[in-house]
Write an enzyme that holds these catalytic residues in place. Structure first.
Site, PDB file in Angstrom:
ATOM      1  N   ASP A  88      -8.747  -0.906   1.208  1.00  0.00           N
ATOM      2  CA  ASP A  88      -9.396   0.405   1.409  1.00  0.00           C
ATOM      3  C   ASP A  88      -9.590   1.180   0.103  1.00  0.00           C
ATOM      4  OD1 ASP A  88      -9.355  -0.236   4.056  1.00  0.00           O
ATOM      5  OD2 ASP A  88      -7.818   1.212   4.630  1.00  0.00           O
TER       6      ASP A  88
ATOM      7  N   GLY B  68       0.814  -1.218   0.000  1.00  0.00           N
ATOM      8  CA  GLY B  68       0.000   0.000   0.000  1.00  0.00           C
ATOM      9  C   GLY B  68       0.844   1.263   0.000  1.00  0.00           C
TER      10      GLY B  68
ATOM     11  N   ARG C  23     -10.733  -8.756   5.170  1.00  0.00           N
ATOM     12  CA  ARG C  23      -9.456  -8.953   4.479  1.00  0.00           C
ATOM     13  C   ARG C  23      -9.170 -10.411   4.180  1.00  0.00           C
ATOM     14  NH1 ARG C  23      -5.369  -5.098   7.658  1.00  0.00           N
ATOM     15  NH2 ARG C  23      -4.280  -7.037   8.033  1.00  0.00           N
TER      16      ARG C  23
ATOM     17  N   GLY D 265     -11.563   1.251   6.659  1.00  0.00           N
ATOM     18  CA  GLY D 265     -11.474   2.491   5.894  1.00  0.00           C
ATOM     19  C   GLY D 265     -10.960   3.573   6.817  1.00  0.00           C
TER      20      GLY D 265
ATOM     21  N   HIS E 276     -11.241  -7.797  10.528  1.00  0.00           N
ATOM     22  CA  HIS E 276     -10.374  -8.452   9.543  1.00  0.00           C
ATOM     23  C   HIS E 276     -11.075  -9.494   8.691  1.00  0.00           C
ATOM     24  CE1 HIS E 276      -7.711  -6.379  12.254  1.00  0.00           C
ATOM     25  NE2 HIS E 276      -6.820  -6.387  11.275  1.00  0.00           N
TER      26      HIS E 276
HETATM   27  O1  F6P Z   1      -5.504  -2.629   4.908  1.00  0.00           O
HETATM   28  C1  F6P Z   1      -5.910  -1.382   5.446  1.00  0.00           C
HETATM   29  C2  F6P Z   1      -6.588  -1.631   6.715  1.00  0.00           C
HETATM   30  O2  F6P Z   1      -7.519  -2.597   6.428  1.00  0.00           O
HETATM   31  C3  F6P Z   1      -7.245  -0.437   7.396  1.00  0.00           C
HETATM   32  O3  F6P Z   1      -8.543  -0.150   6.988  1.00  0.00           O
HETATM   33  C4  F6P Z   1      -7.186  -0.816   8.846  1.00  0.00           C
HETATM   34  O4  F6P Z   1      -7.223   0.312   9.680  1.00  0.00           O
HETATM   35  C5  F6P Z   1      -5.883  -1.487   8.912  1.00  0.00           C
HETATM   36  O5  F6P Z   1      -5.693  -2.131   7.677  1.00  0.00           O
HETATM   37  C6  F6P Z   1      -5.769  -2.470  10.056  1.00  0.00           C
HETATM   38  O6  F6P Z   1      -4.666  -3.287   9.850  1.00  0.00           O
HETATM   39  P1  F6P Z   1      -3.881  -4.089  10.974  1.00  0.00           P
HETATM   40  O7  F6P Z   1      -4.876  -4.569  11.979  1.00  0.00           O
HETATM   41  O8  F6P Z   1      -3.252  -5.205  10.198  1.00  0.00           O
HETATM   42  O9  F6P Z   1      -2.896  -3.146  11.538  1.00  0.00           O
END
Ligand code: F6P
Length: 366
Positions: free
Chosen positions: A143, A118, A292, A186, A289
């Site tokens: 995002d 990213g 994701r 987001g 998560h």
């Molecule tokens: O990938 C971006 C994101 O999904 C954001 O929206 C979120 O705040 C962040 O990652 C959280 O990531 P992690 O829990 O891996 O730090």
């Protein structure tokens, strides 16, 4: 076979990463003069002693495009410019290991690097390029908030997952005449929230770009219940904030973490609504998560594959210092410094915001 590419996946994981890895490996194999290796856990694999690498053979990458996550693993604690190192007294400091990283990559005989990540990862790509590394970037984030590309893979999958969850919440909201708040990811931009609100048919959509007014939300809920027992479904992005307030989150607690951890705005909103006299019962669901994980949708597999092939082409043509980008339905490339510049926000007059408003969705501002 005399040239070697190193592939790295950095930052948060994202559905489609494996499809990029597979595409690079397949495209390289066809030329017969490149072999492809992966660094485990972003560039930490190179900075480890001995280095932790994976040869990305046809066998290793076969069929991985349907799998979420990344076979190379990832970390958001691997910034080589601010690398966390523990001192003998137990304390932590951050050191710049970027030159050492470049030297190690060269010493291992790699001719080029593809860094999939990213905005943070592409800023690292740019810094490494300035230190003389032959590097190209491939953008990723669920995002969808990178300014140098119209779309990132992973986003469509996240919207699909969020919409399916939203559909489920509607039936329970309707049965109990409740207000349901669904918090989605987001941090800077509300793309997942906006798309989910339209796809799912939300009554209210709250995004970082349009700070909300609690009274407007109370009014909207009131209207929905005026004619009897109603129900309301709200989608809220983790980075949304009230007009006179701040985002909800906590400072990163572990060493090496890049940013504050957002989360909790959905519950904050529930408490505020209750405190301000909202009569219907309110429940909050935070997707986290879940958005994701799992299998990428078909579109993300295609976009990720196209980006992997394009990244390899850039390497083959020696066009370093560039990032793959999706613009006007084409996979193209842009200079890395453009990619590292920043985020893509939702403009309050974005056509999708207008479509949402036309279908009665409130952004809590009017
Ligand atoms: O990938 C971006 C994101 O999904 C954001 O929206 C979120 O705040 C962040 O990652 C959280 O990531 P992690 O829990 O891996 O730090």
């Amino acid at each position: 076979m005399n040239k070697k590419i190193l592939v790295s996946t950095g930052g948060g994981d994202c559905p489609g990463l494996n499809a990029v890895i597979r595409a690079i490996s397949k495209a390289a194999k066809r030329t017969k003069d490149w072999e492809v290796w992966g660094s485990m856990e972003a560039f930490n694999g190179i900075l480890s002693d001995p280095p932790e690498l994976m040869k990305l053979t046809g066998k290793k990458t076969a069929g991985i495009h349907v799998k979420g996550g990344t076979i190379l693993k990832t970390t958001n604690k691997g910034n080589p410019l601010k690398f966390p190192m523990q001192q003998t007294d137990g304390s932590w400091i951050k050191v710049d290991r970027s030159q050492e990283l470049v030297d190690r990559i060269h010493a291992l005989g790699f001719n080029a690097v593809i860094n999939i990540g990213g905005d943070g990862s592409q800023r690292i790509s740019q810094a490494l390029h300035e230190k003389g590394l032959n590097i190209v970037g491939a953008p990723k984030t669920i995002d969808n908030d990178l300014s140098a590309t119209d779309l990132t893979f992973g986003f469509s999958t996240a919207v699909q997952i969020a919409t399916e969850c939203f559909d489920k919440l509607i039936t329970t909201a309707e049965s109990h005449h409740r207000v349901m708040i669904m918090e989605v990811m987001g941090r800077h931009a509300g793309w997942i929230a906006l798309h989910t609100a339209i796809a799912g048919g939300a009554e209210i959509c709250l995004i970082p770009e349009i700070p909300f007014d609690l009274n407007k939300i109370l009014d909207k809920i009131e209207t929905r219940y005026r004619k009897g027992k109603g129900f309301v479904n709200i989608v809220i992005a983790e980075g949304a904030k009230p007009k006179d307030g701040n985002v909800i989150g906590r400072q990163a607690v572990s060493i090496g973490d890049q940013h504050i951890k957002l989360g909790g705005i959905g519950n904050y909103l529930r408490l505020q609504l209750e405190e301000h006299g909202c009569k219907p019962q309110i429940r909050t669901t935070t997707l986290g998560h879940i958005q994701r994980g799992g299998t990428p949708v078909a579109f993300d597999r295609i976009l990720a594959t196209a980006m992997g092939v394009k990244a390899f082409e850039l390497v083959k043509e020696g066009r370093f210092g560039r990032m793959v980008s999706y613009k006007n339905n084409q996979v193209v490339s842009v200079p890395l410094e453009e990619a590292a510049k920043g985020n893509k926000f939702i403009s309050p007059d974005d056509y999708l915001v207008n479509i949402a408003r036309s279908t009665g969705i409130s952004f809590g501002d009017e």
